[in-house]
Design an enzyme around this catalytic site. Structure first.
Site, short mmCIF file in Angstrom:
data_model
loop_
_atom_site.label_atom_id
_atom_site.label_comp_id
_atom_site.label_asym_id
_atom_site.label_seq_id
_atom_site.Cartn_x
_atom_site.Cartn_y
_atom_site.Cartn_z
N TYR A 189 -3.94 3.12 7.69
CA TYR A 189 -5.73 2.16 7.51
C TYR A 189 -6.62 3.11 8.76
O TYR A 189 -6.14 4.45 8.78
CB TYR A 189 -5.39 0.45 7.67
CG TYR A 189 -3.91 0.31 7.47
CD1 TYR A 189 -4.37 -0.01 5.82
CD2 TYR A 189 -2.98 -0.07 7.35
CE1 TYR A 189 -4.03 -0.63 5.04
CE2 TYR A 189 -2.08 -0.68 6.40
CZ TYR A 189 -2.66 -1.02 5.22
OH TYR A 189 -1.41 -1.88 4.40
N VAL B 193 0.93 -3.94 3.69
CA VAL B 193 1.32 -5.37 4.16
C VAL B 193 2.05 -5.82 4.38
O VAL B 193 2.10 -7.09 5.15
CB VAL B 193 0.10 -5.93 4.05
CG1 VAL B 193 -1.12 -5.21 4.33
CG2 VAL B 193 -0.12 -6.32 2.75
N SER C 265 0.64 -1.29 -0.61
CA SER C 265 0.09 -0.14 -0.44
C SER C 265 0.29 1.27 0.23
O SER C 265 0.55 2.67 -0.21
CB SER C 265 -1.21 0.33 1.37
OG SER C 265 -2.10 -0.35 1.10
N LYS D 226 0.32 3.13 -2.99
CA LYS D 226 -0.43 4.25 -3.88
C LYS D 226 -0.54 6.16 -3.77
O LYS D 226 -0.90 6.13 -3.97
CB LYS D 226 -1.84 3.99 -2.44
CG LYS D 226 -2.48 2.21 -2.45
CD LYS D 226 -3.50 1.92 -1.44
CE LYS D 226 -3.83 1.03 -1.30
NZ LYS D 226 -4.52 0.13 -0.33
N TYR E 90 -1.61 -2.77 -10.80
CA TYR E 90 -2.16 -2.11 -9.35
C TYR E 90 -1.37 -3.60 -8.77
O TYR E 90 -0.58 -3.06 -8.11
CB TYR E 90 -3.86 -2.31 -8.99
CG TYR E 90 -3.52 -2.21 -7.06
CD1 TYR E 90 -3.67 -1.44 -6.72
CD2 TYR E 90 -4.01 -3.38 -6.83
CE1 TYR E 90 -3.71 -1.27 -5.75
CE2 TYR E 90 -4.40 -3.41 -4.88
CZ TYR E 90 -3.95 -2.11 -5.07
OH TYR E 90 -4.08 -2.10 -2.82
N1 GLU Z 1 -1.56 -5.17 -2.70
C1 GLU Z 1 -2.60 -4.94 -1.54
C2 GLU Z 1 -3.94 -5.39 -1.55
O1 GLU Z 1 -4.23 -4.78 -2.36
C3 GLU Z 1 -2.02 -3.93 -1.07
C4 GLU Z 1 -2.54 -3.78 0.69
C5 GLU Z 1 -1.96 -3.31 1.63
O2 GLU Z 1 -1.40 -2.92 1.20
O3 GLU Z 1 -2.26 -2.10 2.67
O4 GLU Z 1 -4.72 -6.14 -1.24
#
Ligand code: GLU
Length: 309
Positions: free
Chosen positions: A245, A263, A65, A68, A193
């Site tokens: 989060y 994650v 994430s 992002k 993604y």
């Molecule tokens: N690739 C992960 C997903 O979309 C990233 C989630 C994360 O790191 O919060 O589930």
């Protein structure tokens, strides 16, 4: 404040090492379950270009994430602020990152922010390029530019593992496509993604990106404006309001530094007038944040009075 040296960082790591046993590595992406929960590393990239690090600093981990923030910066550069925020909101959700249910509550449908998966998938869909390969190539080039390191690449095994098991992200994409939030081919957007999430970095590379954001989007060494200042500010603001989060509020109180976690157990923090801090510790708490990363950032912030508030 005085700069931290590597011995001091090493001793801070020793103080938090035991917290790794309080969490678990992510396993919903099968390849991530192979991570060693006891790995631990930290890096600080100061604005004068000096980088200090300790622990398993050569260990690579995937951005997940944290990517992002990077895809948001690129989508803003590609499309401008108005276009991006017509399709994705600016408000924290307070929900888990892969939650779907708020998409149903807004008409016309619009993901609440670019840090939850629905919003991040919509942002990835906005990245310019003729096809998935070109889009992934542009994301990688952007990473190379930000770090001045062309060795950064995709961990194909993690990307493939997530692509095969991304049932929830596929559902989010179908929903977004149905409501015209995204365009084009769903599998292609998911491919981009999952690859953006699977970009492999070590803590030094990641802290340099944190420092670039702290330096208002300018490269620390060449002073080149890689991300427009206003866009760097937008990204850091999202890191404060929704970077950790649904624990972003508690993190703002306890640590008070713009940060984004993933994650894989990575955290990238960015502190104006200071630099970038990154931590890697794959053992996660229930919200998906690195337990050791949270603890270490809390200790550093309190000890050196780093909170922006
Ligand atoms: N690739 C992960 C997903 O979309 C990233 C989630 C994360 O790191 O919060 O589930």
């Amino acid at each position: 404040m005085e700069k931290l040296d590597e011995n001091t960082l090493e001793s801070w790591l020793d103080n938090v090492r035991e917290y790794a046993f309080d969490g678990h590595v992510a396993d919903y992406i099968p390849a991530l379950s192979k991570q060693n929960p006891e790995k631990l590393a930290v890096s600080i990239y100061y604005l004068d270009g000096e980088c200090v690090y300790a622990g398993d600093h050569q260990e690579c981990f995937t951005l997940q994430s944290i990517s992002k923030v990077i895809s948001l910066a690129l989508a803003l550069i590609d499309n401008g602020e108005e276009y991006v925020f017509q399709r994705v909101g600016m408000e924290p959700s307070g929900d888990p990152f892969h939650s779907i249910y708020r998409l149903e509550q807004h008409r016309p449908s619009k993901p609440l922010n670019p840090m939850i998966n629905a919003g991040a998938l919509a942002v990835t869909n906005m990245i310019r390029g003729q096809n998935a390969d070109e889009k992934v190539g542009r994301l990688l080039s952007f990473m190379h530019e930000m770090t001045d390191d062309r060795t950064i690449n995709i961990n194909e095994a993690v990307a493939e593992s997530e692509f095969q098991s991304a049932y929830l992200n596929r559902s989010l994409l179908y929903y977004l496509r149905q409501h015209d939030v995204i365009k084009g081919n769903i599998e292609e957007t998911l491919d981009v993604y999952t690859k953006q999430c699977s970009i492999d970095v070590n803590v030094c590379q990641l802290s340099r990106i944190g420092a670039l954001f702290a330096n208002e989007g300018r490269d620390l060494h060449s002073n080149r404006q890689i991300i427009p200042k206003h866009f760097a500010r937008i990204c850091k603001t999202f890191m404060v309001t929704c970077g950790m989060y649904d624990a972003s509020g508690a993190f703002a109180i306890k640590v008070g530094i713009p940060a984004k976690s993933g994650v894989s157990g990575g955290v990238m923090a960015s502190l104006n007038h200071f630099g970038g801090i990154s931590v890697y510790g794959p053992s996660l708490d229930k919200k998906g944040n690195s337990v050791v990363g949270l603890k270490l950032l809390e200790i550093l912030s309190n000890r050196y009075d780093l909170s922006i508030f």
